[in-house]
Write a protein that holds these residues in place. Structure first.
Motif, PDB file in Angstrom:
ATOM      1  N   GLU A   1      59.402  18.038   0.708  1.00  0.00           N
ATOM      2  CA  GLU A   1      59.519  18.038  -0.610  1.00  0.00           C
ATOM      3  C   GLU A   1      60.349  16.969  -0.872  1.00  0.00           C
ATOM      4  N   VAL A   2      60.231  16.371  -2.256  1.00  0.00           N
ATOM      5  CA  VAL A   2      61.110  15.438  -2.740  1.00  0.00           C
ATOM      6  C   VAL A   2      61.676  15.993  -4.069  1.00  0.00           C
ATOM      7  N   TYR A   3      63.062  15.733  -4.127  1.00  0.00           N
ATOM      8  CA  TYR A   3      63.908  16.015  -5.027  1.00  0.00           C
ATOM      9  C   TYR A   3      64.146  14.911  -6.274  1.00  0.00           C
ATOM     10  N   VAL A   4      64.185  15.270  -7.388  1.00  0.00           N
ATOM     11  CA  VAL A   4      64.128  14.057  -8.456  1.00  0.00           C
ATOM     12  C   VAL A   4      65.240  14.393  -9.365  1.00  0.00           C
ATOM     13  N   ALA A   5      66.008  13.296  -9.730  1.00  0.00           N
ATOM     14  CA  ALA A   5      67.018  13.454 -10.830  1.00  0.00           C
ATOM     15  C   ALA A   5      66.207  12.632 -12.149  1.00  0.00           C
ATOM     16  N   ASP A   6      65.756  13.584 -12.942  1.00  0.00           N
ATOM     17  CA  ASP A   6      64.897  12.862 -13.985  1.00  0.00           C
ATOM     18  C   ASP A   6      65.931  12.712 -15.331  1.00  0.00           C
ATOM     19  N   ALA A   7      65.972  11.870 -16.068  1.00  0.00           N
ATOM     20  CA  ALA A   7      67.110  11.473 -16.982  1.00  0.00           C
ATOM     21  C   ALA A   7      66.743  12.207 -18.189  1.00  0.00           C
ATOM     22  N   PHE A   8      65.670  12.717 -18.416  1.00  0.00           N
ATOM     23  CA  PHE A   8      65.471  13.683 -19.465  1.00  0.00           C
ATOM     24  C   PHE A   8      64.744  15.432 -19.232  1.00  0.00           C
TER      25      PHE A   8
ATOM     26  N   ALA B   1      70.516  12.865 -16.063  1.00  0.00           N
ATOM     27  CA  ALA B   1      70.525  13.328 -14.735  1.00  0.00           C
ATOM     28  C   ALA B   1      70.046  11.976 -13.882  1.00  0.00           C
ATOM     29  N   ASP B   2      71.133  11.439 -13.004  1.00  0.00           N
ATOM     30  CA  ASP B   2      70.726  10.095 -12.324  1.00  0.00           C
ATOM     31  C   ASP B   2      70.649   9.953 -10.826  1.00  0.00           C
TER      32      ASP B   2
END
Length: 392
Positions: A142-149, A176-177
């Motif tokens: 899996e891939v985790y993402v810090a999405d700014a919005f 989220a950075d």
């Protein structure tokens, strides 16, 4: 006898009359007064603006000069390649999956794209519908993402998106950075600023107040905890190879801190590296005892003045909002440090701005950035960082 007359020398300029001199002086004085009035009005408008810049801590302003790396490559663009030109818009972060032989990169149009390392073929993978920033590879594909919005997201191998968390202590994430995952499954991530969103991040830096947070998310309990408050634009985050601490950046302070998650110092924070050559962004560990820290903008004398005098930052914020702020960013790149934070090498270029990530994959350095439509790749064997010539 006729009176003699004195004629002017041929081709001599006419003598200006007193009236012409007076007119010129009046015009110059009027121009000067107009300029002074314009400046005073502009300063009054700036003063009346509601933006409130705060003083940075005095101990930060008293720091010693920037420490240099022993080896450098100051011309990274020389000999570099453009990967995925026109297909990778603002590739902010890069993470490598050695099992698949691909890199994932987060783009400004919401796409997370996959690029094969061997032949640089770009493929669309998943669009988050937001602005993905930091990426982390999980332990099950899996891939985790810090999405700014959108907050913190989990994307399965099949491309299914699951929203994990978007607030802590009742405060929604502003930006989220960056994110990293421990072997225990716990995620550690940064909220760069709970007050300002990504579109307005520069105002966080200009305001000079610590709105950043470092947080954790435990998927087994679905609890989000604030690990550290009052950070100055909390940015990139990375795990140590022994999983005993994580490193995270405070961008305007030009430093990276270390938060201990195991051992005797568990729960404490200290400075990992200070007096960086500029403002740090993402951090990547290369599996070979080195951390690669992106430097988005080089330290300048102008930034020293801005940090020291809040009014200068208030003026810059005014220009950012209503006019056009002068661009002084240059010499962006990557600095390499060992596990103890000792400087090893620096790669940069005068023409580079807003480098956000540096990842070493085999013999290449992959560089992500906010503004270019491609990833920069440099062969480190052919274009290494070198020590300066001896003066002895």
């Amino acid at each position: 006898m006729a009176e003699s007359t004195r004629s002017s020398p041929p081709n001599s300029p006419p003598t200006p009359s007193a009236t012409a001199i007076q007119t010129t002086r009046s015009w110059s004085l009027g121009l000067f007064l107009s300029a002074v009035i314009t400046i005073l009005i502009a300063l009054l408008l700036v003063q009346l603006d509601t933006f409130d810049a705060a003083p940075y801590p005095s101990d930060e302003l008293a720091k010693k000069p920037i420490l240099l790396a022993p080896r450098t490559n100051p011309r990274v663009l020389h000999g570099s390649e453009k990967i995925g030109e026109g297909q990778l818009l603002g590739p902010e972060d890069i993470v490598y999956d050695p099992k698949l032989g691909v890199i994932y990169t987060s783009c400004v149009d919401g796409w997370i794209k996959r690029v094969t390392v061997n032949d640089s073929v770009v493929k669309d993978w998943v669009n988050t519908g937001g602005r993905p920033l930091g990426l982390a590879l999980g332990y099950s594909g899996e891939v985790y993402v810090a999405d700014a919005f959108k907050g913190i997201l989990k994307i399965t191998e099949d491309g299914e998106i699951e929203a994990l968390t978007e607030e802590a202590d009742g405060v929604k994430f502003g930006t989220a950075d960056a994110v990293v995952v421990a072997k225990s499954g716990v995620l550690y991530f940064t909220d760069a600023s709970w007050k300002y969103d990504l579109h307005n991040f520069v105002f966080d830096v200009f305001e000079g107040r610590p709105y950043g947070r470092l947080m954790s998310y435990d998927p087994s309990t679905r609890q989000t905890k604030v690990v550290a408050h009052d950070l100055y634009y909390a940015n990139g985050v990375e795990m140590s190879p022994e999983q005993d601490f994580i490193i995270f950046c405070e961008t305007p302070m030009m430093r990276c801190n270390r938060y201990y998650i195991q051992g005797e110092k568990k729960g404490s924070i200290d400075v990992f590296i200070d007096r960086l050559p500029g403002m740090p962004d993402n951090i990547r560990y290369d599996g070979e005892g080195r951390f690669w820290i992106a430097i988005a903008a080089e330290h300048t004398y102008e930034w020293d003045l801005a940090r020291k005098y809040p009014y200068i930052r208030k003026l810059l914020a005014f220009l950012e909002k209503y006019l056009k702020r002068p661009s002084v960013e240059k010499n962006s790149g990557v600095i390499v440090v060992d596990l103890d934070g000792n400087r090893m090498a620096r790669y940069y270029d005068p023409e580079l701005k807003f480098v956000t990530t540096g990842v070493k994959i085999r013999e290449h350095l992959y560089i992500g950035n906010l503004i270019k439509p491609f990833i920069i790749r440099l062969n480190l064997t052919q274009y290494p960082a070198t020590a300066p010539p001896s003066t002895e």
